[in-house]
Design a protein around this motif. Structure first.
Motif, PDB file in Angstrom:
ATOM      1  N   GLU A   1      53.528 -46.684 -10.091  1.00 22.71           N
ATOM      2  CA  GLU A   1      54.606 -46.851  -9.115  1.00 22.71           C
ATOM      3  C   GLU A   1      55.254 -45.506  -8.810  1.00 22.71           C
ATOM      4  N   SER A   2      55.437 -44.696  -9.845  1.00 22.79           N
ATOM      5  CA  SER A   2      56.011 -43.365  -9.651  1.00 22.79           C
ATOM      6  C   SER A   2      55.094 -42.511  -8.777  1.00 22.79           C
ATOM      7  N   LEU A   3      53.795 -42.552  -9.050  1.00 27.83           N
ATOM      8  CA  LEU A   3      52.841 -41.813  -8.225  1.00 27.83           C
ATOM      9  C   LEU A   3      52.857 -42.304  -6.783  1.00 27.83           C
ATOM     10  N   SER A   4      52.955 -43.602  -6.609  1.00 24.93           N
ATOM     11  CA  SER A   4      53.005 -44.160  -5.261  1.00 24.93           C
ATOM     12  C   SER A   4      54.255 -43.680  -4.525  1.00 24.93           C
ATOM     13  N   ASP A   5      55.396 -43.692  -5.210  1.00 19.74           N
ATOM     14  CA  ASP A   5      56.640 -43.194  -4.601  1.00 19.74           C
ATOM     15  C   ASP A   5      56.518 -41.714  -4.251  1.00 19.74           C
ATOM     16  N   ASN A   6      55.941 -40.927  -5.182  1.00 18.76           N
ATOM     17  CA  ASN A   6      55.763 -39.497  -4.924  1.00 18.76           C
ATOM     18  C   ASN A   6      54.808 -39.263  -3.758  1.00 18.76           C
ATOM     19  N   ALA A   7      53.767 -40.077  -3.659  1.00 24.80           N
ATOM     20  CA  ALA A   7      52.819 -39.934  -2.549  1.00 24.80           C
ATOM     21  C   ALA A   7      53.500 -40.246  -1.222  1.00 24.80           C
ATOM     22  N   THR A   8      54.337 -41.267  -1.205  1.00 27.92           N
ATOM     23  CA  THR A   8      55.063 -41.608   0.020  1.00 27.92           C
ATOM     24  C   THR A   8      56.013 -40.479   0.403  1.00 27.92           C
ATOM     25  N   ALA A   9      56.736 -39.944  -0.575  1.00 27.34           N
ATOM     26  CA  ALA A   9      57.664 -38.841  -0.303  1.00 27.34           C
ATOM     27  C   ALA A   9      56.898 -37.613   0.186  1.00 27.34           C
ATOM     28  N   PHE A  10      55.742 -37.320  -0.424  1.00 28.87           N
ATOM     29  CA  PHE A  10      54.928 -36.190  -0.001  1.00 28.87           C
ATOM     30  C   PHE A  10      54.441 -36.382   1.440  1.00 28.87           C
ATOM     31  N   SER A  11      54.028 -37.592   1.755  1.00 25.91           N
ATOM     32  CA  SER A  11      53.558 -37.885   3.110  1.00 25.91           C
ATOM     33  C   SER A  11      54.684 -37.686   4.128  1.00 25.91           C
ATOM     34  N   ASN A  12      55.870 -38.170   3.806  1.00 27.04           N
ATOM     35  CA  ASN A  12      57.007 -38.001   4.721  1.00 27.04           C
ATOM     36  C   ASN A  12      57.366 -36.527   4.891  1.00 27.04           C
ATOM     37  N   ARG A  13      57.386 -35.778   3.783  1.00 28.65           N
ATOM     38  CA  ARG A  13      57.707 -34.350   3.886  1.00 28.65           C
ATOM     39  C   ARG A  13      56.645 -33.587   4.661  1.00 28.65           C
ATOM     40  N   SER A  14      55.377 -33.962   4.459  1.00 28.63           N
ATOM     41  CA  SER A  14      54.311 -33.264   5.198  1.00 28.63           C
ATOM     42  C   SER A  14      54.409 -33.556   6.698  1.00 28.63           C
ATOM     43  N   LYS A  15      54.778 -34.778   7.071  1.00 29.02           N
ATOM     44  CA  LYS A  15      54.971 -35.095   8.500  1.00 29.02           C
ATOM     45  C   LYS A  15      56.129 -34.272   9.076  1.00 29.02           C
ATOM     46  N   GLN A  16      57.226 -34.179   8.306  1.00 32.27           N
ATOM     47  CA  GLN A  16      58.360 -33.366   8.771  1.00 32.27           C
ATOM     48  C   GLN A  16      57.950 -31.908   8.938  1.00 32.27           C
ATOM     49  N   LEU A  17      57.234 -31.373   7.981  1.00 30.39           N
ATOM     50  CA  LEU A  17      56.797 -29.981   8.050  1.00 30.39           C
ATOM     51  C   LEU A  17      55.848 -29.764   9.234  1.00 30.39           C
ATOM     52  N   ARG A  18      54.953 -30.725   9.455  1.00 30.91           N
ATOM     53  CA  ARG A  18      54.035 -30.619  10.595  1.00 30.91           C
ATOM     54  C   ARG A  18      54.821 -30.575  11.908  1.00 30.91           C
ATOM     55  N   ARG A  19      55.833 -31.442  12.027  1.00 31.10           N
ATOM     56  CA  ARG A  19      56.664 -31.422  13.248  1.00 31.10           C
ATOM     57  C   ARG A  19      57.392 -30.085  13.401  1.00 31.10           C
ATOM     58  N   GLN A  20      57.966 -29.605  12.282  1.00 31.93           N
ATOM     59  CA  GLN A  20      58.668 -28.327  12.340  1.00 31.93           C
ATOM     60  C   GLN A  20      57.731 -27.206  12.771  1.00 31.93           C
ATOM     61  N   MET A  21      56.552 -27.173  12.204  1.00 35.44           N
ATOM     62  CA  MET A  21      55.591 -26.126  12.567  1.00 35.44           C
ATOM     63  C   MET A  21      55.153 -26.273  14.023  1.00 35.44           C
ATOM     64  N   TRP A  22      54.992 -27.503  14.500  1.00 37.99           N
ATOM     65  CA  TRP A  22      54.617 -27.727  15.883  1.00 37.99           C
ATOM     66  C   TRP A  22      55.716 -27.196  16.809  1.00 37.99           C
ATOM     67  N   TRP A  23      56.994 -27.516  16.503  1.00 36.45           N
ATOM     68  CA  TRP A  23      58.096 -27.022  17.318  1.00 36.45           C
ATOM     69  C   TRP A  23      58.182 -25.494  17.242  1.00 36.45           C
ATOM     70  N   ARG A  24      57.973 -24.950  16.065  1.00 32.99           N
ATOM     71  CA  ARG A  24      57.987 -23.497  15.926  1.00 32.99           C
ATOM     72  C   ARG A  24      56.880 -22.875  16.777  1.00 32.99           C
TER      73      ARG A  24
END
Length: 141
Positions: free
Chosen positions: A89-112
């Motif tokens: 469950e902890s790994l699943s939560d961490n994977a979800t958080a990682f996925s959300n952060r990677s999407k945010q970073l991808r958007r930031q890099m796209w805007w940059r």
């Protein structure tokens, strides 16, 4: 101890004496059986049976020990499964958080990237505009 059940015999019965003898034997045996069940086997008469009983008791003790070990192992396995479930469950939560952060970073890099492209396009447009203004000014004079 008196017998629990009494049987009434007819005097006319031919086998009455045999039945009364059987009844007497049963009454005598019942006292010994009751003693056996109340006190357990005793005396030299129960020697071989006592060995068998001890053997069976030892086997039962072994089975009980094995079952207790199995129950302990099952409990430990359950605890390990609970720990494994918590970790998954902890790994699943961490994977979800990682996925959300990677999407945010991808958007930031796209805007940059878009900002850099926009600045380059604006710089090119200003440079082109300056060249055009210089050519127009030279041609007017």
């Amino acid at each position: 101890m008196p017998p629990k059940f009494k049987r009434h015999l007819n005097d006319d019965d031919v086998t009455g004496s045999v039945k009364s003898e059987r009844r007497n034997l049963l009454e005598d045996d019942s006292d010994e059986e009751e003693d056996f069940f109340l006190r357990g086997p005793s005396g030299p008469r129960f020697g071989p049976r006592n060995d068998k009983i001890k053997h069976v008791q030892n086997q039962m003790d072994e089975v009980i020990d094995v079952m207790q070990e199995n129950i302990t192992k099952v409990i430990e396995r359950g605890e390990r499964l609970d720990e494994l479930q918590d970790k998954s469950e902890s790994l699943s939560d961490n994977a979800t958080a990682f996925s959300n952060r990677s999407k945010q970073l991808r958007r930031q890099m796209w805007w940059r990237g878009c900002k850099i492209k926009a600045i380059m396009a604006l710089a090119a447009a200003i440079l082109l505009l300056m060249i055009i203004i210089l050519i127009v000014v030279k041609n007017r004079t």
